[in-house]
Design an enzyme around this catalytic site. Structure first.
Site, PDB file in Angstrom:
ATOM      1  N   LYS A 115       0.890  -1.234   0.203  1.00  0.00           N
ATOM      2  CA  LYS A 115       0.052  -0.060  -0.004  1.00  0.00           C
ATOM      3  C   LYS A 115       0.957   1.133   0.116  1.00  0.00           C
ATOM      4  O   LYS A 115       0.345   2.129  -0.390  1.00  0.00           O
ATOM      5  CB  LYS A 115      -1.010   0.287   1.208  1.00  0.00           C
ATOM      6  CG  LYS A 115      -2.104  -0.872   0.932  1.00  0.00           C
ATOM      7  CD  LYS A 115      -3.292  -0.892   2.013  1.00  0.00           C
ATOM      8  CE  LYS A 115      -3.996  -2.100   1.658  1.00  0.00           C
ATOM      9  NZ  LYS A 115      -4.948  -2.554   2.195  1.00  0.00           N
ATOM     10  N   GLU A 199      -2.721   6.541   8.019  1.00  0.00           N
ATOM     11  CA  GLU A 199      -3.833   7.200   7.255  1.00  0.00           C
ATOM     12  C   GLU A 199      -4.623   8.131   8.259  1.00  0.00           C
ATOM     13  O   GLU A 199      -5.114   7.795   9.196  1.00  0.00           O
ATOM     14  CB  GLU A 199      -4.530   6.201   6.485  1.00  0.00           C
ATOM     15  CG  GLU A 199      -4.358   6.318   4.953  1.00  0.00           C
ATOM     16  CD  GLU A 199      -5.053   5.070   4.192  1.00  0.00           C
ATOM     17  OE1 GLU A 199      -6.016   4.853   4.518  1.00  0.00           O
ATOM     18  OE2 GLU A 199      -4.507   4.611   3.495  1.00  0.00           O
ATOM     19  N   HIS A 234     -14.438  -4.256   8.789  1.00  0.00           N
ATOM     20  CA  HIS A 234     -13.589  -3.818   7.516  1.00  0.00           C
ATOM     21  C   HIS A 234     -13.545  -4.647   6.301  1.00  0.00           C
ATOM     22  O   HIS A 234     -13.119  -4.637   5.512  1.00  0.00           O
ATOM     23  CB  HIS A 234     -12.150  -3.391   7.954  1.00  0.00           C
ATOM     24  CG  HIS A 234     -11.877  -2.380   8.692  1.00  0.00           C
ATOM     25  ND1 HIS A 234     -12.436  -1.248   8.765  1.00  0.00           N
ATOM     26  CD2 HIS A 234     -11.333  -2.347  10.110  1.00  0.00           C
ATOM     27  CE1 HIS A 234     -12.452  -0.493   9.795  1.00  0.00           C
ATOM     28  NE2 HIS A 234     -11.393  -1.019  10.633  1.00  0.00           N
ATOM     29  N   ARG A 291      -6.780  -8.307  -9.109  1.00  0.00           N
ATOM     30  CA  ARG A 291      -7.455  -9.899  -9.003  1.00  0.00           C
ATOM     31  C   ARG A 291      -8.837  -9.796  -9.269  1.00  0.00           C
ATOM     32  O   ARG A 291      -9.377  -8.515  -9.205  1.00  0.00           O
ATOM     33  CB  ARG A 291      -7.107 -10.615  -7.817  1.00  0.00           C
ATOM     34  CG  ARG A 291      -7.695  -9.971  -6.734  1.00  0.00           C
ATOM     35  CD  ARG A 291      -7.940 -10.846  -5.535  1.00  0.00           C
ATOM     36  NE  ARG A 291      -7.983 -10.164  -4.208  1.00  0.00           N
ATOM     37  CZ  ARG A 291      -8.951  -9.525  -3.620  1.00  0.00           C
ATOM     38  NH1 ARG A 291     -10.237  -9.621  -4.194  1.00  0.00           N
ATOM     39  NH2 ARG A 291      -9.122  -8.914  -2.639  1.00  0.00           N
TER      40      ARG A 291
HETATM   41  P1  ADP Z   1     -12.774  -8.473  -1.971  1.00  0.00           P
HETATM   42  O1  ADP Z   1     -12.840  -6.867  -2.092  1.00  0.00           O
HETATM   43  O2  ADP Z   1     -12.608  -9.247  -2.967  1.00  0.00           O
HETATM   44  O3  ADP Z   1     -13.955  -8.793  -1.061  1.00  0.00           O
HETATM   45  P2  ADP Z   1     -11.280  -9.129   0.399  1.00  0.00           P
HETATM   46  O4  ADP Z   1     -10.346  -8.219   0.942  1.00  0.00           O
HETATM   47  O5  ADP Z   1     -12.426  -9.102   1.195  1.00  0.00           O
HETATM   48  O6  ADP Z   1     -11.625  -8.505  -0.997  1.00  0.00           O
HETATM   49  O7  ADP Z   1     -10.545 -10.505   0.029  1.00  0.00           O
HETATM   50  C1  ADP Z   1     -10.953 -11.369  -0.588  1.00  0.00           C
HETATM   51  C2  ADP Z   1     -10.631 -12.708  -0.316  1.00  0.00           C
HETATM   52  O8  ADP Z   1      -9.089 -12.769  -0.376  1.00  0.00           O
HETATM   53  C3  ADP Z   1     -11.288 -13.198   0.899  1.00  0.00           C
HETATM   54  O9  ADP Z   1     -11.470 -14.565   0.736  1.00  0.00           O
HETATM   55  C4  ADP Z   1     -10.025 -12.805   1.683  1.00  0.00           C
HETATM   56  O10 ADP Z   1      -9.938 -13.820   2.813  1.00  0.00           O
HETATM   57  C5  ADP Z   1      -8.856 -12.934   0.943  1.00  0.00           C
HETATM   58  N1  ADP Z   1      -7.553 -12.257   1.174  1.00  0.00           N
HETATM   59  C6  ADP Z   1      -7.726 -10.904   1.123  1.00  0.00           C
HETATM   60  N2  ADP Z   1      -6.191 -10.538   1.337  1.00  0.00           N
HETATM   61  C7  ADP Z   1      -5.607 -11.588   1.686  1.00  0.00           C
HETATM   62  C8  ADP Z   1      -4.256 -11.798   1.915  1.00  0.00           C
HETATM   63  N3  ADP Z   1      -3.221 -10.653   2.058  1.00  0.00           N
HETATM   64  N4  ADP Z   1      -3.827 -13.160   1.939  1.00  0.00           N
HETATM   65  C9  ADP Z   1      -4.577 -14.047   2.139  1.00  0.00           C
HETATM   66  N5  ADP Z   1      -5.943 -14.067   1.604  1.00  0.00           N
HETATM   67  C10 ADP Z   1      -6.425 -12.703   1.481  1.00  0.00           C
HETATM   68  P1  ADP Z   2      -7.940  -4.085   2.830  1.00  0.00           P
HETATM   69  O1  ADP Z   2      -6.602  -4.387   2.054  1.00  0.00           O
HETATM   70  O2  ADP Z   2      -7.956  -4.931   4.266  1.00  0.00           O
HETATM   71  O3  ADP Z   2      -9.295  -4.456   2.209  1.00  0.00           O
HETATM   72  P2  ADP Z   2      -8.365  -1.334   2.529  1.00  0.00           P
HETATM   73  O4  ADP Z   2      -7.422  -0.093   2.614  1.00  0.00           O
HETATM   74  O5  ADP Z   2      -9.167  -1.424   1.355  1.00  0.00           O
HETATM   75  O6  ADP Z   2      -7.710  -2.520   3.301  1.00  0.00           O
HETATM   76  O7  ADP Z   2      -9.608  -0.842   3.569  1.00  0.00           O
HETATM   77  C1  ADP Z   2     -10.369  -1.677   3.902  1.00  0.00           C
HETATM   78  C2  ADP Z   2     -11.779  -1.011   4.617  1.00  0.00           C
HETATM   79  O8  ADP Z   2     -11.303  -0.329   5.886  1.00  0.00           O
HETATM   80  C3  ADP Z   2     -12.393   0.100   3.593  1.00  0.00           C
HETATM   81  O9  ADP Z   2     -13.145  -0.535   3.137  1.00  0.00           O
HETATM   82  C4  ADP Z   2     -12.938   1.036   4.916  1.00  0.00           C
HETATM   83  O10 ADP Z   2     -14.247   0.577   5.424  1.00  0.00           O
HETATM   84  C5  ADP Z   2     -11.944   1.094   6.117  1.00  0.00           C
HETATM   85  N1  ADP Z   2     -10.903   2.032   5.788  1.00  0.00           N
HETATM   86  C6  ADP Z   2      -9.907   1.998   5.322  1.00  0.00           C
HETATM   87  N2  ADP Z   2      -8.831   3.068   5.401  1.00  0.00           N
HETATM   88  C7  ADP Z   2      -9.819   3.791   5.956  1.00  0.00           C
HETATM   89  C8  ADP Z   2      -9.634   5.344   6.422  1.00  0.00           C
HETATM   90  N3  ADP Z   2      -8.574   6.210   5.987  1.00  0.00           N
HETATM   91  N4  ADP Z   2     -10.771   5.773   7.134  1.00  0.00           N
HETATM   92  C9  ADP Z   2     -11.694   5.319   7.375  1.00  0.00           C
HETATM   93  N5  ADP Z   2     -12.025   3.914   7.236  1.00  0.00           N
HETATM   94  C10 ADP Z   2     -11.101   3.204   6.191  1.00  0.00           C
END
Ligand code: ADP
Ligand code: ADP
Ligand code: MG
Length: 480
Positions: A115, A199, A234, A291
């Site tokens: 990130k 952040e 989240h 993906r």
């Molecule tokens: P999406 O937006 O596609 O729902 P998620 O963050 O919810 O993305 O993750 C989708 C899938 O990938 C879920 O099954 C989650 O458990 C898996 N996943 C997400 N990040 C990782 C990671 N860094 N390592 C392994 N599995 C992951």
């Molecule tokens: P991941 O890789 O685990 O999906 P993300 O950065 O996509 O992480 O964030 C997942 C969720 O966490 C977002 O959909 C939002 O609900 C919350 N989130 C992430 N960053 C922020 C932020 N700066 N402020 C408030 N909520 C956040």
């Protein structure tokens, strides 16, 4: 490509296999010992066992999967989501083995998988970012200075984060040190990398993401947005497309930004650019997922496209069959993730045997799943049972269809998120579109589910009583 191996399991493996077969190609499944009776194994043309139940010994064994692919003589590997889908080393080893990785290059995965690196890359393109720092935090003193600059509340996030893990909200300076340590240890445990950054915490955000599709000839389009603000921990539970808050103008602006992000990493294939949008409709880049996304079906329903077929076509070197101008949104789609989780008990995952599993069969309702009655939801994998996706000419119609489908879905033996889905579909704030990522904390209590169910039960008993009395009348009538 004539033969494709699907390096995944569950609903997504089955969904990918369906498209591979639809395209007239052969599908190869891999499975762990725990999945020997799975539907993805039964539906593939060939299937190979790759190890014991634990993911680390099977679905994460890139070496064994490539060996299997070579043995089976496949030309391509589709990684699905989760597991090895965002593993740059796997993508490059697949390519080295002379097999097509159906996804972006290892370089794009690498860049967007971190990130901090991703933020720096898109910053250069002028894409708005959530205020935050530029590098890995190296000490608590440095974190204190940055936090004071940004202002509380802040969010400490894992650079390698995913699935909502390694994220800690910090309200005051006093808790900064302990929360930073927690975020670091969670990041290390989940991703093998303890790098974290800061952040600004956006207090009332909506999660809105754009689906991207890019070919190998420099063409990049977006397939509009998905709103995924209904989340727990989240992580998304309900997704829809389009979003109620985007005007045509904002859609175009965010769509262009998403295309810029994809171009900044020479992206190809399907990907998702995630943003958060604040109360003033300012949008900020969050991350890019390199993906296919869990919630891709809502995009398929409003565009009429098959994203997996497009992924395969661009991986084969074909040009995108449309331009941005030729794409449009038709209708509305809403998806509920049916997870083996207990909404009455903080959405804690549960495992067990599906005693009853009777899905609805309805027009305008799609179900992506991989279970039948008698199967077990095991502790080894993600608790996602399936996804129920409803379509409608407009948002209200789509919500009504989803609600009806939830009511007709009969699952026993295990708690699921179905009752939660019903709660959301009936909630005035969801129906009116006035919600953010805090919907669950703000409005949802298990007692309320019980209440709506109690109302239904009362109604059902009244109907039953009525029918009984009518029958009695008839019997009386016939008897005279
Ligand atoms: P999406 O937006 O596609 O729902 P998620 O963050 O919810 O993305 O993750 C989708 C899938 O990938 C879920 O099954 C989650 O458990 C898996 N996943 C997400 N990040 C990782 C990671 N860094 N390592 C392994 N599995 C992951
Ligand atoms: P991941 O890789 O685990 O999906 P993300 O950065 O996509 O992480 O964030 C997942 C969720 O966490 C977002 O959909 C939002 O609900 C919350 N989130 C992430 N960053 C922020 C932020 N700066 N402020 C408030 N909520 C956040
Ligand atoms: Mg995310």
């Amino acid at each position: 490509m004539e033969k494709i191996l699907v390096a995944n399991r569950g609903e997504i493996a089955l969904r990918i296999i369906k498209t591979i077969k639809k395209l007239g190609k052969k599908a190869v499944a891999v499975y762990s010992e725990a999945d020997i009776n799975s539907l993805h194994v039964k539906n593939a043309d060939e299937a190979y066992c790759i190890g014991p139940a634990s993911s680390a010994s099977s679905y994460l064994r890139g070496d064994i999967i490539i060996e299997t692919a070579l043995k089976a003589g496949v030309d391509g590997i589709h990684p699905g989501y989760g597991f090895l889908s965002e593993n740059a080393a796997f993508a490059s080893q697949v390519a080295k083995a002379g097999i097509i990785f159906i996804g972006p290059t290892a370089e794009s995965i690498d860049l967007m998988g971190n990130k901090i690196a991703a933020r720096e890359t898109v910053r250069k393109q002028g894409v708005p970012l959530v205020p935050g720092n530029k590098n890995t935090l190296t000490s608590i003193d440095q974190a204190r200075i940055i936090a004071a600059e940004i202002g509380f509340p802040i969010l400490i996030k894992a650079a390698a984060g995913g699935g909502g893990k390694g994220m800690r909200k910090v309200m005051f300076m006093e808790e900064l040190e302990s929360q930073m340590e927690r975020a670091q240890s969670e990041a290390l445990a989940s991703f093998g990398d303890d790098a974290v950054f800061v952040e600004k915490y956006v207090s009332s955000p909506r999660h809105i993401e754009f689906q991207i599709m890019a070919d190998h000839h420099g063409n990049v389009v977006h397939l509009f947005e998905r709103e995924c603000s209904i989340q727990r921990r989240h992580q998304k539970l309900i997704e829809e497309a389009p979003s109620v808050v985007l005007s045509e103008k904002l859609r175009e602006e965010m769509g262009n930004a998403a295309v810029q992000v994809a171009k900044s990493c020479q992206y190809r294939g399907a990907g998702t650019v995630e943003f958060i949008v604040d109360e003033n409709l300012q949008f900020y880049f969050l991350e890019m997922n390199t993906r296919l996304q869990v919630e891709h079906p809502v995009t398929e329903l409003i565009t009429g496209l098959d994203l997996v077929a497009l992924q395969i076509a661009v991986a084969e070197g074909e040009k995108l069959p449309f331009t941005q101008e030729e794409l449009s949104i038709k209708g509305h789609a809403v998806e509920l993730r049916i997870c083996a989780e207990d909404p009455f008990n903080q959405f804690l995952p549960c495992t067990g045997v599906l005693k009853t599993y009777r899905p609805p069969v309805m027009e305008n309702v799609r179900l992506d799943d991989a279970f039948i009655a008698g199967m077990e939801v095991s502790i080894f994998y993600d608790p996602l049972i399936g996804k129920l996706i409803a379509f409608g000419d407009n948002r209200n119609a789509a919500i009504r269809n989803l609600l009806e489908a939830i009511k007709r879905f009969d699952i026993t033996g295990i708690e699921t998120t179905l009752p939660f889905g019903k709660f959301v579909c009936e909630h005035p704030k969801f129906i009116s579109g006035e919600f953010d990522t805090h919907f669950i904390e703000k409005y949802f209590t298990p007692e309320q589910i019980n209440e709506t169910y109690a109302e239904d039960a009362l109604l059902a008993s009244k109907i039953a009583l009525n029918l009984f009395l009518q029958d009695k009348e008839k019997v009386k009538f016939m008897g005279t």
